[in-house]
Design an enzyme around this catalytic site. Structure first.
Site, PDB file in Angstrom:
ATOM      1  N   LYS A  28       8.051  -1.740   4.326  1.00 40.91           N
ATOM      2  CA  LYS A  28       7.348  -1.655   3.042  1.00 40.91           C
ATOM      3  C   LYS A  28       6.120  -0.743   3.138  1.00 40.91           C
ATOM      4  O   LYS A  28       5.886   0.064   2.256  1.00 40.91           O
ATOM      5  CB  LYS A  28       6.919  -3.049   2.561  1.00 40.91           C
ATOM      6  CG  LYS A  28       8.105  -4.011   2.389  1.00 40.91           C
ATOM      7  CD  LYS A  28       7.671  -5.339   1.803  1.00 40.91           C
ATOM      8  CE  LYS A  28       6.779  -6.163   2.719  1.00 40.91           C
ATOM      9  NZ  LYS A  28       7.499  -6.756   3.884  1.00 40.91           N
ATOM     10  N   ARG A 103       4.823 -13.175  -2.925  1.00 38.71           N
ATOM     11  CA  ARG A 103       5.599 -13.723  -1.819  1.00 38.71           C
ATOM     12  C   ARG A 103       6.100 -15.135  -2.121  1.00 38.71           C
ATOM     13  O   ARG A 103       6.738 -15.746  -1.267  1.00 38.71           O
ATOM     14  CB  ARG A 103       4.719 -13.792  -0.571  1.00 38.71           C
ATOM     15  CG  ARG A 103       5.062 -12.757   0.503  1.00 38.71           C
ATOM     16  CD  ARG A 103       4.117 -12.991   1.672  1.00 38.71           C
ATOM     17  NE  ARG A 103       4.553 -12.340   2.880  1.00 38.71           N
ATOM     18  CZ  ARG A 103       4.195 -11.126   3.249  1.00 38.71           C
ATOM     19  NH1 ARG A 103       3.436 -10.390   2.479  1.00 38.71           N
ATOM     20  NH2 ARG A 103       4.607 -10.643   4.409  1.00 38.71           N
ATOM     21  N   ARG A 142       6.053  -2.456  16.780  1.00 37.59           N
ATOM     22  CA  ARG A 142       4.811  -2.290  16.012  1.00 37.59           C
ATOM     23  C   ARG A 142       3.663  -3.054  16.682  1.00 37.59           C
ATOM     24  O   ARG A 142       2.532  -2.572  16.725  1.00 37.59           O
ATOM     25  CB  ARG A 142       5.018  -2.778  14.569  1.00 37.59           C
ATOM     26  CG  ARG A 142       3.809  -2.530  13.680  1.00 37.59           C
ATOM     27  CD  ARG A 142       4.130  -2.744  12.219  1.00 37.59           C
ATOM     28  NE  ARG A 142       4.091  -4.151  11.850  1.00 37.59           N
ATOM     29  CZ  ARG A 142       4.372  -4.611  10.618  1.00 37.59           C
ATOM     30  NH1 ARG A 142       4.752  -3.784   9.675  1.00 37.59           N
ATOM     31  NH2 ARG A 142       4.292  -5.890  10.351  1.00 37.59           N
ATOM     32  N   ARG A 160       7.764 -16.036  10.808  1.00 35.75           N
ATOM     33  CA  ARG A 160       7.514 -15.278   9.574  1.00 35.75           C
ATOM     34  C   ARG A 160       8.818 -14.989   8.842  1.00 35.75           C
ATOM     35  O   ARG A 160       8.882 -15.040   7.611  1.00 35.75           O
ATOM     36  CB  ARG A 160       6.785 -13.977   9.897  1.00 35.75           C
ATOM     37  CG  ARG A 160       5.299 -14.208  10.112  1.00 35.75           C
ATOM     38  CD  ARG A 160       4.676 -13.147  10.957  1.00 35.75           C
ATOM     39  NE  ARG A 160       4.750 -11.828  10.369  1.00 35.75           N
ATOM     40  CZ  ARG A 160       4.684 -10.710  11.075  1.00 35.75           C
ATOM     41  NH1 ARG A 160       4.554 -10.757  12.388  1.00 35.75           N
ATOM     42  NH2 ARG A 160       4.741  -9.545  10.475  1.00 35.75           N
TER      43      ARG A 160
HETATM   44  P1  ADP Z   1       4.581  -8.364   7.092  1.00 31.51           P
HETATM   45  O1  ADP Z   1       5.231  -8.017   5.780  1.00 31.51           O
HETATM   46  O2  ADP Z   1       4.831  -7.382   8.158  1.00 31.51           O
HETATM   47  O3  ADP Z   1       4.813  -9.785   7.529  1.00 31.51           O
HETATM   48  P2  ADP Z   1       1.933  -8.261   5.890  1.00 31.51           P
HETATM   49  O4  ADP Z   1       1.000  -7.274   6.451  1.00 31.51           O
HETATM   50  O5  ADP Z   1       2.461  -8.024   4.504  1.00 31.51           O
HETATM   51  O6  ADP Z   1       3.051  -8.346   6.967  1.00 31.51           O
HETATM   52  O7  ADP Z   1       1.292  -9.743   5.897  1.00 31.51           O
HETATM   53  C1  ADP Z   1       0.770 -10.306   7.063  1.00 31.51           C
HETATM   54  C2  ADP Z   1       0.498 -11.783   6.839  1.00 31.51           C
HETATM   55  O8  ADP Z   1      -0.472 -11.943   5.770  1.00 31.51           O
HETATM   56  C3  ADP Z   1       1.695 -12.634   6.387  1.00 31.51           C
HETATM   57  O9  ADP Z   1       2.468 -13.080   7.478  1.00 31.51           O
HETATM   58  C4  ADP Z   1       0.979 -13.793   5.663  1.00 31.51           C
HETATM   59  O10 ADP Z   1       0.455 -14.729   6.561  1.00 31.51           O
HETATM   60  C5  ADP Z   1      -0.199 -13.118   4.988  1.00 31.51           C
HETATM   61  N1  ADP Z   1       0.149 -12.688   3.617  1.00 31.51           N
HETATM   62  C6  ADP Z   1       0.337 -11.407   3.191  1.00 31.51           C
HETATM   63  N2  ADP Z   1       0.648 -11.382   1.886  1.00 31.51           N
HETATM   64  C7  ADP Z   1       0.686 -12.688   1.469  1.00 31.51           C
HETATM   65  C8  ADP Z   1       0.975 -13.331   0.233  1.00 31.51           C
HETATM   66  N3  ADP Z   1       1.303 -12.625  -0.853  1.00 31.51           N
HETATM   67  N4  ADP Z   1       0.908 -14.677   0.177  1.00 31.51           N
HETATM   68  C9  ADP Z   1       0.571 -15.399   1.248  1.00 31.51           C
HETATM   69  N5  ADP Z   1       0.312 -14.874   2.457  1.00 31.51           N
HETATM   70  C10 ADP Z   1       0.359 -13.527   2.580  1.00 31.51           C
END
Ligand code: ADP
Length: 206
Positions: A28, A103, A142, A160
């Protein structure tokens, strides 16, 4: 990809709000950077905003870290109000790419209500589809490059992905019901995947 001038013009007059969706490691962030350049959108990544807050040791960062380190979602009310504040700070935009948000279905509902208040709406969800083994492989690489703690431990990565399957994947159904869901094969070169995404955007703004 060459976006011809008349199509570019259509896009320029169009408020384009994209939810870029997919499991952790689906690409993404990489694709967002390319989409921002081509379609002049503002990129909002909740993960990036959390990491910025963690780095600067803000109260929000300290709270978010306790969840992120375990591979869990940060609670909806915290994430939703953070995202809304970010959007409100941006005075002018042709549209947004929401990366990592919504999410949960709760977040999707909140985003719809928030945009509706501003006479806007989500144009489409573009969902990158990548199988779990490939995701784990990409995230471990990564983790080595970025030092991100949540990418360096396979059990956190698997958690995750589990959280994604249990809590996040159903948000796709939310947009599907609105006729806004587009699934995209997320395996291939960065440019191949970008071309797949762009083709859908261009087609839908005609
Ligand atoms: P990835 O998509 O690689 O898991 P992100 O950088 O988008 O990583 O997000 C890292 C972490 O931040 C997630 O594992 C979660 O804990 C938190 N996070 C990100 N976006 C949200 C969201 N919309 N709602 C709740 N937690 C979030």
């Amino acid at each position: 990809m060459v976006v011809n001038l008349s199509i570019q013009k259509t896009i320029n007059n169009y408020m384009l709000n994209i939810v870029l969706f997919g499991p952790p490691g689906a690409g993404k962030g990489t694709q967002s950077a390319k989409l921002v350049d081509t379609f002049q959108l503002v990129h909002l990544s909740t993960g990036d905003i959390f990491r910025y807050n963690i780095k600067n040791e803000t109260e929000l960062g300290k709270l978010a870290k306790t969840y992120i380190d375990k591979g869990e979602l940060v609670p909806d009310e915290v994430t939703i109000s953070m995202l809304e504040k970010e959007v409100e700070q941006i005075k002018e935009a042709k549209g947004f790419i929401f990366d990592g948000f919504p999410r949960t279905v709760n977040q999707a509902n909140a985003l719809d209500a928030f945009l509706k208040n501003r006479n806007a709406e989500i144009s489409m969800m573009l969902a990158l589809d990548v199988d779990e083994d490939e995701l784990v492989k990409r995230l471990l690489i990564r983790g080595k490059d970025s030092g991100r703690a949540d990418d360096s431990d396979e059990s956190i990565i698997r958690n995750r992905i589990k959280v994604y399957n249990e809590q996040t994947a159903i948000a796709a159904e939310y947009y599907n019901q609105q006729g806004k869901y587009h699934g995209i094969n997320g395996i291939g070169s960065i440019d191949e995947i970008f071309n797949r995404l762009s083709a859908i955007i261009v087609e839908s703004t005609r």
